[in-house]
Write an enzyme that holds these catalytic residues in place. Structure first.
Site, PDB file in Angstrom:
ATOM      1  N   CYS A   1       0.763  -1.109  -0.390  1.00  0.00           N
ATOM      2  CA  CYS A   1      -0.168  -0.373  -0.011  1.00  0.00           C
ATOM      3  C   CYS A   1       0.902   1.229  -0.090  1.00  0.00           C
ATOM      4  CB  CYS A   1      -0.414  -0.046   1.493  1.00  0.00           C
ATOM      5  SG  CYS A   1      -1.774   1.343   1.330  1.00  0.00           S
TER       6      CYS A   1
ATOM      7  N   CYS B   1      -0.609   3.683   2.371  1.00  0.00           N
ATOM      8  CA  CYS B   1      -0.430   3.866   3.488  1.00  0.00           C
ATOM      9  C   CYS B   1       1.067   3.540   3.915  1.00  0.00           C
ATOM     10  CB  CYS B   1      -0.422   2.703   4.279  1.00  0.00           C
ATOM     11  SG  CYS B   1      -2.438   1.577   3.184  1.00  0.00           S
ATOM     12  N   ASP B   2       2.245   3.831   3.387  1.00  0.00           N
ATOM     13  CA  ASP B   2       3.528   2.929   3.418  1.00  0.00           C
ATOM     14  C   ASP B   2       4.552   4.361   3.060  1.00  0.00           C
ATOM     15  OD1 ASP B   2       2.739   1.682   5.824  1.00  0.00           O
ATOM     16  OD2 ASP B   2       3.133  -0.258   4.467  1.00  0.00           O
TER      17      ASP B   2
HETATM   18  C1  LIG Z   1      -0.218  -4.346   6.020  1.00  0.00           C
HETATM   19  C2  LIG Z   1      -1.391  -3.327   5.219  1.00  0.00           C
HETATM   20  C3  LIG Z   1      -1.031  -2.646   5.699  1.00  0.00           C
HETATM   21  C4  LIG Z   1      -1.904  -1.475   5.658  1.00  0.00           C
HETATM   22  N1  LIG Z   1      -1.759   0.401   6.575  1.00  0.00           N
HETATM   23  C5  LIG Z   1      -3.024   0.730   5.930  1.00  0.00           C
HETATM   24  C6  LIG Z   1      -2.596   1.961   6.578  1.00  0.00           C
HETATM   25  O1  LIG Z   1      -1.384   2.775   6.901  1.00  0.00           O
HETATM   26  N2  LIG Z   1      -3.652   2.830   6.752  1.00  0.00           N
HETATM   27  C7  LIG Z   1      -4.386   2.618   6.313  1.00  0.00           C
HETATM   28  O2  LIG Z   1      -5.342   3.214   6.558  1.00  0.00           O
HETATM   29  N3  LIG Z   1      -4.657   1.233   6.002  1.00  0.00           N
HETATM   30  C8  LIG Z   1      -3.810   0.533   5.358  1.00  0.00           C
HETATM   31  N4  LIG Z   1      -4.390  -0.790   5.244  1.00  0.00           N
HETATM   32  C9  LIG Z   1      -5.903  -1.062   5.118  1.00  0.00           C
HETATM   33  C10 LIG Z   1      -6.528  -1.137   5.494  1.00  0.00           C
HETATM   34  O3  LIG Z   1      -5.774  -2.617   6.795  1.00  0.00           O
HETATM   35  C11 LIG Z   1      -8.063  -1.750   4.614  1.00  0.00           C
HETATM   36  O4  LIG Z   1      -8.420  -0.779   3.966  1.00  0.00           O
HETATM   37  C12 LIG Z   1      -9.006  -1.910   6.047  1.00  0.00           C
HETATM   38  O5  LIG Z   1      -8.343  -3.019   6.454  1.00  0.00           O
HETATM   39  C13 LIG Z   1      -9.640  -2.912   5.209  1.00  0.00           C
HETATM   40  O6  LIG Z   1     -11.483  -3.001   6.521  1.00  0.00           O
HETATM   41  P1  LIG Z   1     -12.744  -3.754   5.598  1.00  0.00           P
HETATM   42  O7  LIG Z   1     -13.369  -3.073   7.393  1.00  0.00           O
HETATM   43  O8  LIG Z   1     -13.176  -3.120   4.799  1.00  0.00           O
HETATM   44  O9  LIG Z   1     -11.495  -5.003   5.896  1.00  0.00           O
HETATM   45  P2  LIG Z   1     -10.776  -6.022   7.025  1.00  0.00           P
HETATM   46  O10 LIG Z   1      -9.488  -4.527   7.569  1.00  0.00           O
HETATM   47  O11 LIG Z   1     -10.530  -6.703   5.784  1.00  0.00           O
HETATM   48  O12 LIG Z   1     -11.593  -7.005   7.844  1.00  0.00           O
HETATM   49  C14 LIG Z   1     -12.469  -7.653   7.384  1.00  0.00           C
HETATM   50  C15 LIG Z   1     -12.381  -8.913   8.111  1.00  0.00           C
HETATM   51  O13 LIG Z   1     -13.183 -10.126   8.315  1.00  0.00           O
HETATM   52  C16 LIG Z   1     -13.262 -11.009   8.736  1.00  0.00           C
HETATM   53  N5  LIG Z   1     -13.466 -11.822   7.541  1.00  0.00           N
HETATM   54  C17 LIG Z   1     -13.675 -12.160   6.655  1.00  0.00           C
HETATM   55  N6  LIG Z   1     -13.951 -13.672   5.429  1.00  0.00           N
HETATM   56  C18 LIG Z   1     -14.683 -13.609   6.786  1.00  0.00           C
HETATM   57  C19 LIG Z   1     -16.218 -15.130   7.499  1.00  0.00           C
HETATM   58  N7  LIG Z   1     -16.474 -15.382   6.045  1.00  0.00           N
HETATM   59  N8  LIG Z   1     -16.039 -14.924   8.784  1.00  0.00           N
HETATM   60  C20 LIG Z   1     -16.723 -13.980   9.466  1.00  0.00           C
HETATM   61  N9  LIG Z   1     -15.417 -13.257   9.417  1.00  0.00           N
HETATM   62  C21 LIG Z   1     -14.721 -13.237   8.276  1.00  0.00           C
HETATM   63  C22 LIG Z   1     -11.506 -10.824   8.668  1.00  0.00           C
HETATM   64  O14 LIG Z   1     -11.143 -12.203   9.673  1.00  0.00           O
HETATM   65  C23 LIG Z   1     -11.079  -9.542   8.882  1.00  0.00           C
HETATM   66  O15 LIG Z   1     -11.763  -9.805  10.052  1.00  0.00           O
HETATM   67  C24 LIG Z   1      -3.128  -1.548   5.666  1.00  0.00           C
HETATM   68  C25 LIG Z   1      -3.319  -3.295   5.489  1.00  0.00           C
HETATM   69  C26 LIG Z   1      -2.523  -3.989   4.805  1.00  0.00           C
HETATM   70  C27 LIG Z   1      -3.014  -5.350   5.482  1.00  0.00           C
END
Ligand SMILES: Cc1cc2nc3c(=O)[nH]c(=O)nc-3n(C[C@H](O)[C@H](O)[C@H](O)COP(=O)(O)OP(=O)(O)OC[C@H]3O[C@@H](n4cnc5c(N)ncnc54)[C@H](O)[C@@H]3O)c2cc1C
Length: 312
Positions: free
Chosen positions: A133, A136-137
């Site tokens: 990302c 992010c970084d």
């Molecule tokens: C290494 C890394 C660094 C990042 N750094 C940044 C940053 O610095 N700043 C920033 O703004 N964003 C950052 N991001 C991006 C950010 O993490 C995501 O945009 C954000 O987490 C998305 O949120 P979400 O709730 O849509 O999904 P997710 O965070 O992906 O959460 C989805 C959740 O659903 C659960 N899940 C999935 N399928 C199922 C199922 N079938 N049953 C039950 N549970 C399930 C998963 O376990 C997970 O906990 C980073 C991402 C990564 C990987």
């Protein structure tokens, strides 16, 4: 029958839970297969969430979210959802333990995950120099040289983005041609800060306890090796959206998806199915950031409240 099922406990799901319960909806259940927090918990640093001045690890950053979001009556069902299906005017949530829960409305917030390139050192330095990302970084590499791996639109656009803060960007791709929009390819080729290295693969990312110090490359045509002393490697080889739970027994998807396999929504986070909402990285055109996922979750919850009220 519960009122609202929120599937996925990342930033989108947690803020949806906060807004729904604080908005007066009873029987709201968050289905999260692990500990709530989402993908950001695998990051060693986050510093772009508005209002949070300290740079902290993703785990520390998400800790107060859980506390705050469960304060108003949200419950956590630690189970993996296998499938969501529409059944008349409600939804059936099929869980991995074989049970089924009925819900009047559903918010999908299962997020996704950037694909890994399966390079030596990638896992070891994930979040400590290996990133997926640039938004992010990128800032952590201000005035430094970085490498970008990939040949699609995302890789090229992120390489251009990184030139705004980095002194140089090496763009590494296994083929001589890129699979991106012609105008983006032109912008990359004309950018003096980008050096294109093709047809090359990264064989290894190496470093020490403080993070990445370099990468080893191989030219797949000539077998010529090269080393680059870069502290950051950005990998853009695809993104998996967690939409498997939408697949129905007949193979169709529960709601409309776009060509990239993301859930289509309107500005209120409504999907093509009444009572089904989607928020965060799972939805089309998401910029995949915590602040955006949180905003989506709040919007989806407010739409779900309106929907539940209209049901009576
Ligand atoms: C290494 C890394 C660094 C990042 N750094 C940044 C940053 O610095 N700043 C920033 O703004 N964003 C950052 N991001 C991006 C950010 O993490 C995501 O945009 C954000 O987490 C998305 O949120 P979400 O709730 O849509 O999904 P997710 O965070 O992906 O959460 C989805 C959740 O659903 C659960 N899940 C999935 N399928 C199922 C199922 N079938 N049953 C039950 N549970 C399930 C998963 O376990 C997970 O906990 C980073 C991402 C990564 C990987």
């Amino acid at each position: 029958m519960i009122n609202l099922a929120i599937i996925g406990g990342g930033p989108a799901g947690l803020s949806a839970g906060l807004y729904a319960t604080r908005g007066g909806i009873k029987d709201v259940v968050l289905f999260e297969r692990g500990m709530p927090g989402g993908q950001i918990t695998s990051s060693s640093e986050i510093e772009n969430y508005p209002g949070v001045k300290e740079i902290m690890s993703g785990i520390d950053f998400m800790q107060p979210w859980q506390e705050q979001c469960f304060r108003f009556g949200l419950t956590h069902n630690m189970n993996e959802v296998q499938m969501v299906a529409k059944n008349g005017d409600h939804f059936d949530i099929h869980l991995s333990d074989g049970s089924k829960i009925e819900s009047k409305a559903v918010i999908l917030s299962t997020g996704g995950r950037p694909k890994k390139a399966h390079i030596k050192g990638e896992d070891e330095f994930w979040g400590r120099g290996v990133s997926t990302c640039a938004t992010c970084d990128g800032f952590f590499y201000k005035n430094k040289e970085v490498a970008v791996l990939g040949g699609g639109d995302t890789a090229l656009e992120e390489a251009i983005y990184l030139t705004r803060m980095c002194s140089k960007v090496y763009l590494i791709h296994r083929r001589d041609g890129f699979r991106a929009a012609p105008v983006t390819i032109e912008h990359v080729k004309n950018n003096p800060k980008i050096e294109i290295l093709t047809p090359m693969v990264i064989e290894e990312v190496y470093g020490d306890n403080s993070g990445v110090s370099g990468i080893r490359l191989n030219n797949i045509e000539t077998n010529e090796k090269r080393e680059l002393n870069v502290p950051g490697v950005f990998i853009f080889v695809g993104y998996d959206v967690n939409t498997g739970i939408l697949r129905q027994n007949d193979g169709s998807m529960l709601c409309k998806m776009n060509d990239m396999g993301q859930v289509m929504v309107n500005l209120n986070m409504k999907t093509s199915v009444e009572g089904l909402f989607a928020a965060g990285d799972i939805r089309e055109s998401s910029q995949k950031q915590v602040v955006i996922a949180a905003g989506d979750g709040a919007t989806a919850a407010l739409s779900a409240i309106e929907y539940l009220q209209s049901m009576g």
